[in-house]
Design a protein around this motif. Sequence first.
Motif, PDB file in Angstrom:
ATOM      1  N   CYS A  75     -20.401 136.467  44.591  1.00  0.00           N
ATOM      2  CA  CYS A  75     -19.286 136.847  43.779  1.00  0.00           C
ATOM      3  C   CYS A  75     -18.023 137.095  44.607  1.00  0.00           C
ATOM      4  O   CYS A  75     -16.814 136.620  44.294  1.00  0.00           O
ATOM      5  CB  CYS A  75     -19.598 137.821  42.625  1.00  0.00           C
ATOM      6  SG  CYS A  75     -20.869 137.046  41.568  1.00  0.00           S
ATOM      7  N   GLY A  76     -18.136 137.968  45.648  1.00  0.00           N
ATOM      8  CA  GLY A  76     -16.925 138.318  46.333  1.00  0.00           C
ATOM      9  C   GLY A  76     -16.451 137.306  47.179  1.00  0.00           C
ATOM     10  O   GLY A  76     -15.332 136.945  47.227  1.00  0.00           O
ATOM     11  N   TRP A  77     -17.367 136.287  47.618  1.00  0.00           N
ATOM     12  CA  TRP A  77     -17.068 135.244  48.346  1.00  0.00           C
ATOM     13  C   TRP A  77     -16.506 134.025  47.360  1.00  0.00           C
ATOM     14  O   TRP A  77     -15.175 133.628  47.833  1.00  0.00           O
ATOM     15  CB  TRP A  77     -18.113 134.468  48.816  1.00  0.00           C
ATOM     16  CG  TRP A  77     -18.813 134.853  50.092  1.00  0.00           C
ATOM     17  CD1 TRP A  77     -19.606 136.024  50.515  1.00  0.00           C
ATOM     18  CD2 TRP A  77     -18.079 134.483  51.520  1.00  0.00           C
ATOM     19  NE1 TRP A  77     -19.630 136.211  51.842  1.00  0.00           N
ATOM     20  CE2 TRP A  77     -18.946 135.440  52.531  1.00  0.00           C
ATOM     21  CE3 TRP A  77     -17.149 133.707  51.852  1.00  0.00           C
ATOM     22  CZ2 TRP A  77     -18.655 135.241  53.943  1.00  0.00           C
ATOM     23  CZ3 TRP A  77     -16.824 133.552  53.288  1.00  0.00           C
ATOM     24  CH2 TRP A  77     -17.655 134.401  54.289  1.00  0.00           C
ATOM     25  N   TYR A  78     -16.562 134.065  46.065  1.00  0.00           N
ATOM     26  CA  TYR A  78     -15.985 133.049  45.226  1.00  0.00           C
ATOM     27  C   TYR A  78     -14.578 133.987  44.970  1.00  0.00           C
ATOM     28  O   TYR A  78     -13.645 132.886  44.885  1.00  0.00           O
ATOM     29  CB  TYR A  78     -16.825 133.281  43.700  1.00  0.00           C
ATOM     30  CG  TYR A  78     -15.880 132.714  42.786  1.00  0.00           C
ATOM     31  CD1 TYR A  78     -15.754 131.254  42.707  1.00  0.00           C
ATOM     32  CD2 TYR A  78     -15.151 133.403  41.797  1.00  0.00           C
ATOM     33  CE1 TYR A  78     -14.882 130.625  41.844  1.00  0.00           C
ATOM     34  CE2 TYR A  78     -14.511 132.806  40.787  1.00  0.00           C
ATOM     35  CZ  TYR A  78     -14.342 131.436  40.894  1.00  0.00           C
ATOM     36  OH  TYR A  78     -13.303 130.948  39.942  1.00  0.00           O
ATOM     37  N   LEU A  79     -14.574 135.069  44.646  1.00  0.00           N
ATOM     38  CA  LEU A  79     -12.893 135.515  44.503  1.00  0.00           C
ATOM     39  C   LEU A  79     -12.325 135.474  45.790  1.00  0.00           C
ATOM     40  O   LEU A  79     -11.051 135.089  45.556  1.00  0.00           O
ATOM     41  CB  LEU A  79     -13.062 137.301  44.389  1.00  0.00           C
ATOM     42  CG  LEU A  79     -13.530 137.540  42.919  1.00  0.00           C
ATOM     43  CD1 LEU A  79     -13.688 139.101  42.840  1.00  0.00           C
ATOM     44  CD2 LEU A  79     -12.801 136.911  41.861  1.00  0.00           C
TER      45      LEU A  79
END
Length: 222
Positions: A25-29
């Motif tokens: 999810c951090g990579w998506y953000l």
Amino acid sequence: TSISKIAKCKSPFSFPLTKDFGEFCGWYLAEGSLNKGRIDLSIHTKEQEYIDKLLNKIGIKHAFYTRGTNTAVYICDTKFKQEILYFWGEKDNKMIPDKIWGFGKEFIRGLLRGIFLGDGRIRGQFHQLSLASIRPQLIVQLKRLLISLRLAYPGIQLQKANTQKTRNNKEIWTITITGKGYTNLADFIGIKKIQRIDKRQNGYNKFFHFGTRYFWAKVHSV
């Protein structure tokens, strides 16, 4: 509020709220976008092996398309895409909702790791991590997370938009973590620490210091 004092929530996603899923999810953000029926990540080719292992551990099916030094990660799953859109938003509306406080430390540990590995600037020799974004809501919530985890009291700088009509004429918000805060955050998310250029071991605490229940920060203006 300390994150450790808040009850964990049920996952609103198709995957459990683990540290690895938090990192995705951090990579998506940091590097993600939404397309028709799929989620895309834009990464450097040298990061492909790392992302491949991460997604395999979570169980997220994916494919790569590489051109030169750039690699696109394609995740074709309409339902999962809608879950990501509903919770994190897209484009300039990406955000970290307040519900994140109920996801537990391990998920947030992964989330911070993904954000800083994906879009952060790590200057280990200066004991500094920073991240720039055109989305102030992301930067402010990152600061709140770091304070709630008792890791750091980061600074935020604002660079005003250019008056010229160019593609980069937007405000840029930058969050910076230095000194003891850098050491705490690097340990928390698992980033290798590098010795400072000046060989100093302890961080500088000119603008804040850690208390038992609070951070004490200098007020520059009211």
